[in-house]
Design an enzyme around this catalytic site. Structure first.
Site, PDB file in Angstrom:
ATOM      1  N   GLY A   9      -7.528   9.402  -4.895  1.00 37.38           N
ATOM      2  CA  GLY A   9      -8.791   9.075  -4.246  1.00 37.38           C
ATOM      3  C   GLY A   9      -9.875   8.569  -5.170  1.00 37.38           C
ATOM      4  N   SER A  10      -9.494   7.995  -6.320  1.00 38.79           N
ATOM      5  CA  SER A  10     -10.546   7.529  -7.229  1.00 38.79           C
ATOM      6  C   SER A  10     -11.326   6.348  -6.631  1.00 38.79           C
ATOM      7  CB  SER A  10      -9.968   7.166  -8.604  1.00 38.79           C
ATOM      8  OG  SER A  10      -9.149   6.029  -8.522  1.00 38.79           O
ATOM      9  N   ASN A  17      -7.458  -3.536   2.193  1.00 43.19           N
ATOM     10  CA  ASN A  17      -6.693  -2.745   1.220  1.00 43.19           C
ATOM     11  C   ASN A  17      -7.018  -3.245  -0.183  1.00 43.19           C
ATOM     12  OD1 ASN A  17      -4.631  -0.937   0.266  1.00 43.19           O
ATOM     13  ND2 ASN A  17      -3.289  -2.702   0.007  1.00 43.19           N
ATOM     14  N   HIS A  43      -5.242  -3.626  -3.979  1.00 40.40           N
ATOM     15  CA  HIS A  43      -3.914  -3.631  -4.599  1.00 40.40           C
ATOM     16  C   HIS A  43      -4.064  -3.959  -6.090  1.00 40.40           C
ATOM     17  CE1 HIS A  43       0.400  -4.066  -4.832  1.00 40.40           C
ATOM     18  NE2 HIS A  43       0.195  -5.129  -5.583  1.00 40.40           N
ATOM     19  N   ARG A  85       1.471   4.065   3.354  1.00 43.83           N
ATOM     20  CA  ARG A  85       2.288   3.729   4.529  1.00 43.83           C
ATOM     21  C   ARG A  85       1.873   2.387   5.102  1.00 43.83           C
ATOM     22  NH1 ARG A  85       5.182   8.363   6.334  1.00 43.83           N
ATOM     23  NH2 ARG A  85       4.641  10.034   4.891  1.00 43.83           N
ATOM     24  N   ASP A 140       1.200  -5.969   1.405  1.00 43.66           N
ATOM     25  CA  ASP A 140       0.295  -6.627   0.453  1.00 43.66           C
ATOM     26  C   ASP A 140       0.258  -8.143   0.657  1.00 43.66           C
ATOM     27  OD1 ASP A 140      -0.052  -4.065  -0.703  1.00 43.66           O
ATOM     28  OD2 ASP A 140       1.717  -4.362  -1.948  1.00 43.66           O
ATOM     29  N   SER A 193      -6.762  -6.961  -6.319  1.00 44.39           N
ATOM     30  CA  SER A 193      -7.087  -7.803  -5.162  1.00 44.39           C
ATOM     31  C   SER A 193      -7.490  -6.926  -3.989  1.00 44.39           C
ATOM     32  CB  SER A 193      -5.861  -8.615  -4.716  1.00 44.39           C
ATOM     33  OG  SER A 193      -5.279  -9.318  -5.788  1.00 44.39           O
TER      34      SER A 193
END
Ligand code: GRF
Length: 192
Positions: A14-15, A111, A113, A95, A149, A140
């Site tokens: 969770g950083s 998201n 990545h 997931r 992704d 990204s």
């Protein structure tokens, strides 16, 4: 002005969630974290949510390894809607999201990545970059679609691969870039 309601989903440390919550706390982000959801009972991200006083929930994922059971994913949609979440932020969520979530939040799921996509999708991308002899690596932020992704890229940040880098040192440099980039991208959604 009305704050943008965030729902943050994660499976691990969770950083990135912490970086976002810190920017909100500092008044640099016109957003409100309304719910943190983890599919792992003892995920650090839930602890961080508690530290910042953000409502949080462990969602048992069901019988599949790489996705949520369909009924669980519908429950996730319900929880996020009930919390007035407007932007779903994946922060280390391991997931793949399917139709229930994608249909409920079109172009509203993002998201982060740890690679310069479309290079090195999938896991441990920094190792892939190192093994490929890349001179530049990075991270990204992208929209989430049905692939892995593969969604449209919103923003990227580059970091150098330095002589003598190990997987750990490169990963740490990429993560520092993530912690700066993700709140900046969320700020764009707040302003839109
Ligand atoms: C980040 O490196 C992100 O790029 C990837 O998962 C990792 C999550 O790290 N999707 P953290 O839980 O935010 O520390």
């Amino acid at each position: 002005m009305k704050k943008l309601g965030l729902g943050i989903l994660g499976s691990g440390t969770g950083s990135n969630c912490r970086a976002i919550l810190e920017q909100i706390r500092a008044g640099n982000l016109d957003a409100e974290a309304r719910l943190v959801v983890a599919d792992v009972f003892d995920a650090g991200i839930l602890e961080i949510a508690r530290e910042f006083g953000v409502p949080n929930v462990y969602l048992p994922p069901g019988k599949f390894r790489t996705r949520l059971e369909p009924g669980v994913e519908m429950e996730l949609v319900r929880l996020l809607r009930e919390s007035d979440v407007e932007l779903v932020v994946l922060a280390g969520f391991m997931r793949v999201l399917k139709e229930p979530m994608l249909a409920a939040f079109p172009r509203r799921i993002i998201n982060i990545h740890p690679s310069l996509l479309p290079k090195f999708p999938g896991i441990e991308s920094w190792k892939q970059a190192l093994e490929a002899g890349e001179k530049m690596a990075g991270c990204s932020v992208h929209y989430v679609d049905a692939g892995i992704d593969s969604g449209e890229i919103i923003a990227q940040r580059t970091v150098p691969v330095l002589p003598g880098d190990t997987a750990e040192s490169l990963h740490a440099r990429i993560q520092a870039a993530e912690h700066a980039l993700y709140p900046e991208v969320i700020a764009q959604f707040c302003a839109a």
